[in-house]
Design a protein around this motif. Structure first.
Motif, PDB file in Angstrom:
ATOM      1  N   LYS A 237       0.844  -1.211   0.000  1.00 39.77           N
ATOM      2  CA  LYS A 237       0.000   0.000   0.000  1.00 39.77           C
ATOM      3  C   LYS A 237       0.878   1.258   0.000  1.00 39.77           C
ATOM      4  O   LYS A 237       0.599   2.228  -0.705  1.00 39.77           O
ATOM      5  CB  LYS A 237      -0.910  -0.012   1.238  1.00 39.77           C
ATOM      6  CG  LYS A 237      -1.885   1.134   1.292  1.00 39.77           C
ATOM      7  CD  LYS A 237      -2.710   1.099   2.563  1.00 39.77           C
ATOM      8  CE  LYS A 237      -3.418   2.436   2.742  1.00 39.77           C
ATOM      9  NZ  LYS A 237      -3.959   2.626   4.078  1.00 39.77           N
ATOM     10  N   GLU A 238       1.947   1.216   0.785  1.00 38.61           N
ATOM     11  CA  GLU A 238       2.826   2.392   0.861  1.00 38.61           C
ATOM     12  C   GLU A 238       3.570   2.628  -0.462  1.00 38.61           C
ATOM     13  O   GLU A 238       3.781   3.770  -0.869  1.00 38.61           O
ATOM     14  CB  GLU A 238       3.821   2.234   2.013  1.00 38.61           C
ATOM     15  CG  GLU A 238       3.144   2.396   3.367  1.00 38.61           C
ATOM     16  CD  GLU A 238       4.077   2.096   4.529  1.00 38.61           C
ATOM     17  OE1 GLU A 238       5.276   1.879   4.302  1.00 38.61           O
ATOM     18  OE2 GLU A 238       3.582   2.069   5.665  1.00 38.61           O
TER      19      GLU A 238
ATOM     20  N   ARG B  60       1.179   4.259  -2.705  1.00 35.85           N
ATOM     21  CA  ARG B  60       0.985   5.634  -2.261  1.00 35.85           C
ATOM     22  C   ARG B  60       2.121   6.548  -2.752  1.00 35.85           C
ATOM     23  O   ARG B  60       1.897   7.659  -3.211  1.00 35.85           O
ATOM     24  CB  ARG B  60       0.993   5.613  -0.750  1.00 35.85           C
ATOM     25  CG  ARG B  60       0.010   6.362   0.079  1.00 35.85           C
ATOM     26  CD  ARG B  60      -0.905   7.238  -0.570  1.00 35.85           C
ATOM     27  NE  ARG B  60      -2.291   6.823  -0.537  1.00 35.85           N
ATOM     28  CZ  ARG B  60      -3.029   6.662   0.540  1.00 35.85           C
ATOM     29  NH1 ARG B  60      -2.543   6.845   1.710  1.00 35.85           N
ATOM     30  NH2 ARG B  60      -4.278   6.338   0.436  1.00 35.85           N
ATOM     31  N   GLN B  61       3.349   6.016  -2.635  1.00 34.66           N
ATOM     32  CA  GLN B  61       4.502   6.812  -3.090  1.00 34.66           C
ATOM     33  C   GLN B  61       4.388   7.096  -4.587  1.00 34.66           C
ATOM     34  O   GLN B  61       4.700   8.184  -5.056  1.00 34.66           O
ATOM     35  CB  GLN B  61       5.809   6.077  -2.773  1.00 34.66           C
ATOM     36  CG  GLN B  61       6.148   6.066  -1.288  1.00 34.66           C
ATOM     37  CD  GLN B  61       7.271   5.111  -0.932  1.00 34.66           C
ATOM     38  OE1 GLN B  61       8.058   4.718  -1.786  1.00 34.66           O
ATOM     39  NE2 GLN B  61       7.351   4.712   0.323  1.00 34.66           N
TER      40      GLN B  61
ATOM     41  N   GLN C 231       1.593   7.282  -6.284  1.00 35.71           N
ATOM     42  CA  GLN C 231       0.503   8.242  -6.480  1.00 35.71           C
ATOM     43  C   GLN C 231       0.983   9.672  -6.240  1.00 35.71           C
ATOM     44  O   GLN C 231       0.669  10.580  -7.005  1.00 35.71           O
ATOM     45  CB  GLN C 231      -0.654   7.923  -5.520  1.00 35.71           C
ATOM     46  CG  GLN C 231      -1.448   6.694  -5.915  1.00 35.71           C
ATOM     47  CD  GLN C 231      -2.673   6.508  -5.029  1.00 35.71           C
ATOM     48  OE1 GLN C 231      -2.542   6.382  -3.830  1.00 35.71           O
ATOM     49  NE2 GLN C 231      -3.848   6.494  -5.632  1.00 35.71           N
ATOM     50  N   VAL C 232       1.770   9.828  -5.182  1.00 39.84           N
ATOM     51  CA  VAL C 232       2.245  11.183  -4.842  1.00 39.84           C
ATOM     52  C   VAL C 232       3.214  11.681  -5.914  1.00 39.84           C
ATOM     53  O   VAL C 232       3.147  12.837  -6.345  1.00 39.84           O
ATOM     54  CB  VAL C 232       2.901  11.186  -3.443  1.00 39.84           C
ATOM     55  CG1 VAL C 232       3.596  12.507  -3.182  1.00 39.84           C
ATOM     56  CG2 VAL C 232       1.858  10.928  -2.363  1.00 39.84           C
ATOM     57  N   ARG C 233       4.112  10.799  -6.368  1.00 37.94           N
ATOM     58  CA  ARG C 233       5.066  11.227  -7.411  1.00 37.94           C
ATOM     59  C   ARG C 233       4.335  11.612  -8.686  1.00 37.94           C
ATOM     60  O   ARG C 233       4.641  12.624  -9.319  1.00 37.94           O
ATOM     61  CB  ARG C 233       6.086  10.115  -7.682  1.00 37.94           C
ATOM     62  CG  ARG C 233       7.231  10.094  -6.676  1.00 37.94           C
ATOM     63  CD  ARG C 233       8.400   9.291  -7.208  1.00 37.94           C
ATOM     64  NE  ARG C 233       8.049   7.901  -7.389  1.00 37.94           N
ATOM     65  CZ  ARG C 233       8.177   6.972  -6.443  1.00 37.94           C
ATOM     66  NH1 ARG C 233       8.665   7.289  -5.272  1.00 37.94           N
ATOM     67  NH2 ARG C 233       7.825   5.726  -6.667  1.00 37.94           N
TER      68      ARG C 233
ATOM     69  N   MET D 248       1.309  12.660  -8.901  1.00 36.32           N
ATOM     70  CA  MET D 248       0.580  13.898  -8.639  1.00 36.32           C
ATOM     71  C   MET D 248       1.471  15.115  -8.868  1.00 36.32           C
ATOM     72  O   MET D 248       1.045  16.119  -9.441  1.00 36.32           O
ATOM     73  CB  MET D 248       0.077  13.878  -7.196  1.00 36.32           C
ATOM     74  CG  MET D 248      -0.653  15.113  -6.754  1.00 36.32           C
ATOM     75  SD  MET D 248      -1.230  14.930  -5.066  1.00 36.32           S
ATOM     76  CE  MET D 248       0.252  15.359  -4.152  1.00 36.32           C
TER      77      MET D 248
ATOM     78  N   GLY E 102       0.110  16.534 -11.911  1.00 36.85           N
ATOM     79  CA  GLY E 102      -0.968  17.280 -11.260  1.00 36.85           C
ATOM     80  C   GLY E 102      -2.003  16.393 -10.602  1.00 36.85           C
ATOM     81  O   GLY E 102      -2.755  16.812  -9.744  1.00 36.85           O
ATOM     82  N   LYS E 103      -2.022  15.121 -11.016  1.00 42.40           N
ATOM     83  CA  LYS E 103      -3.034  14.206 -10.495  1.00 42.40           C
ATOM     84  C   LYS E 103      -2.391  12.844 -10.241  1.00 42.40           C
ATOM     85  O   LYS E 103      -1.592  12.367 -11.056  1.00 42.40           O
ATOM     86  CB  LYS E 103      -4.153  14.064 -11.535  1.00 42.40           C
ATOM     87  CG  LYS E 103      -5.455  13.675 -10.931  1.00 42.40           C
ATOM     88  CD  LYS E 103      -6.588  13.883 -11.921  1.00 42.40           C
ATOM     89  CE  LYS E 103      -7.833  13.380 -11.204  1.00 42.40           C
ATOM     90  NZ  LYS E 103      -9.043  13.663 -11.733  1.00 42.40           N
ATOM     91  N   GLY E 104      -2.730  12.203  -9.110  1.00 41.18           N
ATOM     92  CA  GLY E 104      -2.153  10.901  -8.772  1.00 41.18           C
ATOM     93  C   GLY E 104      -2.702   9.781  -9.629  1.00 41.18           C
ATOM     94  O   GLY E 104      -3.855   9.830 -10.050  1.00 41.18           O
TER      95      GLY E 104
ATOM     96  N   PRO F  84      -4.307   6.197 -10.417  1.00 38.90           N
ATOM     97  CA  PRO F  84      -5.250   5.394  -9.624  1.00 38.90           C
ATOM     98  C   PRO F  84      -4.530   4.285  -8.875  1.00 38.90           C
ATOM     99  O   PRO F  84      -3.575   3.716  -9.393  1.00 38.90           O
ATOM    100  CB  PRO F  84      -6.183   4.804 -10.681  1.00 38.90           C
ATOM    101  CG  PRO F  84      -5.917   5.523 -11.924  1.00 38.90           C
ATOM    102  CD  PRO F  84      -4.579   6.151 -11.841  1.00 38.90           C
ATOM    103  N   ARG F  85      -5.021   3.982  -7.662  1.00 42.76           N
ATOM    104  CA  ARG F  85      -4.296   3.007  -6.856  1.00 42.76           C
ATOM    105  C   ARG F  85      -4.335   1.604  -7.462  1.00 42.76           C
ATOM    106  O   ARG F  85      -3.484   0.789  -7.198  1.00 42.76           O
ATOM    107  CB  ARG F  85      -4.803   3.082  -5.426  1.00 42.76           C
ATOM    108  CG  ARG F  85      -5.668   2.034  -4.916  1.00 42.76           C
ATOM    109  CD  ARG F  85      -6.097   2.267  -3.504  1.00 42.76           C
ATOM    110  NE  ARG F  85      -6.354   3.658  -3.121  1.00 42.76           N
ATOM    111  CZ  ARG F  85      -6.665   4.040  -1.896  1.00 42.76           C
ATOM    112  NH1 ARG F  85      -6.757   3.170  -0.948  1.00 42.76           N
ATOM    113  NH2 ARG F  85      -6.905   5.303  -1.613  1.00 42.76           N
ATOM    114  N   GLY F  86      -5.328   1.310  -8.308  1.00 42.36           N
ATOM    115  CA  GLY F  86      -5.413  -0.023  -8.923  1.00 42.36           C
ATOM    116  C   GLY F  86      -4.542  -0.163 -10.161  1.00 42.36           C
ATOM    117  O   GLY F  86      -4.589  -1.186 -10.843  1.00 42.36           O
TER     118      GLY F  86
END
Lengths: 261, 91
Positions: free
Chosen positions: A138-139, A142-143, A145-147, A149, A153-155, A157-159
């Protein structure tokens, strides 16, 4: 003095570096994390291994087969191969007449925990462990997604990783090719502690009391928690401020001195 | 928890999680662009995201990850307030 060497495994040659100490009776084996965390923490683990040597014990760092300086392609890496590599390093130390203390960083901490249980290691030191493989995965997402973003400008999707794995059977995680088998195995990895041998967690971060993953894992496996108020060196290699981690490690290792193995 | 309290807690978290020894929470203005004033990068934002989730017991969904939402304390306060409101409605 550092001594790089190879350990032959059925999967290929595994690169390792020993921080030898003549006459040492114990060896601390360091299991690294994966992906960008492995690269970021390289120098820190070397310094922590030096710390072990200065505390009178031998130390050994390894690159799992299919990673780093070891043989093989990253796409062939599995959780089983990483566990087998840790066991191979432990066998190397035992052949030299040394008792084993397992240590690991982040996902490597969970590998160390499982290996210690399988081999009845004398003790285990978990540095900044996630509470489970699922939390680690998960982490990592997340990393990403943040990069994403910050660059677009946008993360993402987690899937996204799962979708890539489903489509191609592998995915790119921080520049590392990951198989669906490895990702799924990480997500369901929840090792337990051995019945014998102590387990210590070094919580690395800003908090001065056990919180988050450290507290959850300590409760699940019955480990003690030492606090190292220090930035997360596995995501930020430029600022290497690991003195509190060094102190925590030294304190834990000191607890094994004079104790019967 | 009111907006002022959320904002103050976020400022404390930013100082703590980013190890800002020369900055106090009061030094951070609600509308400061944190990337400019504190040099907040992806590593810092990751730390803050995890810290906010833990502190406020909320979970950020995919649609939260927009740069504008992590631009300042004010924008993060808005995200947290929205999440907390959703949580109390679910309860």
């Amino acid at each position: 003095m550092l001594e790089p060497f190879y350990i032959q495994t059925p999967r290929g040659r595994m690169y390792a570096v020993s921080h030898p100490l003549r006459g040492a009776r114990e060896c601390v084996l360091f299991c690294p994390s994966l992906f960008e965390e492995r690269r970021c923490a390289y120098r820190a683990l070397r310094e922590l291994a030096d710390e072990v040597a200065s505390a009178g014990k031998a130390a050994c760092r390894l690159d799992y087969v299919f990673t780093g300086e070891s043989e093989g392609e990253e796409g062939d890496l599995t959780l089983g191969s990483m566990l087998a590599d840790a066991e191979a390093a432990a066998s190397w130390a035992r052949e030299k007449g040394m008792e084993i203390l397992m240590a690991g960083l982040r996902l490597g901490a969970l590998i160390a925990l499982e290996t210690a249980r399988r081999l009845n290691a004398r003790g285990t030191v978990l540095i900044a462990p996630p509470s489970s493989g699922a939390e680690f995965a998960k982490e990592i997402i997340r990393q990403r997604q943040v990069r994403a973003m910050l660059t677009s400008g946008k993360g993402a999707p987690r899937g996204e990783v799962e979708a890539e794995l489903e489509r191609h059977g592998c995915a790119d995680v921080d520049g590392t090719k990951v198989s669906a088998e490895l990702w799924e195995a990480i997500r369901s990895f929840e090792p337990q502690a051995a019945e014998a041998g102590g387990v210590s967690i070094i919580q690395v971060g800003p908090r001065k009391s056990p919180t988050g993953a450290s507290a959850r894992l300590a409760e699940r496996i019955g480990a003690e928690v030492k606090i190292a108020v220090s930035p997360p060196f596995w995501v930020e290699s430029e600022k290497l401020e690991i003195d509190p981690v060094r102190e925590a490690l030294r304190s834990i290792l000191g607890g094994y001195d004079g104790r019967d193995g | 928890m009111g907006e002022t309290d959320i904002g103050r807690k976020i400022k404390e978290l930013v100082v703590e999680l980013l190890f800002l020894t020369d900055t106090s929470p009061e030094d951070i203005k609600d509308d400061d662009v944190l990337a400019d004033t504190l040099g907040m990068d992806s590593v810092a934002i990751f730390q803050i995201v995890a810290g906010l989730e833990e502190e406020f017991e909320i979970s950020f969904e995919d649609d939260t990850f927009e740069q504008e939402k992590f631009r300042s304390v004010a924008s993060m306060t808005e995200v947290v307030r929205y999440k907390l409101a959703g949580k109390s409605q679910d309860a």
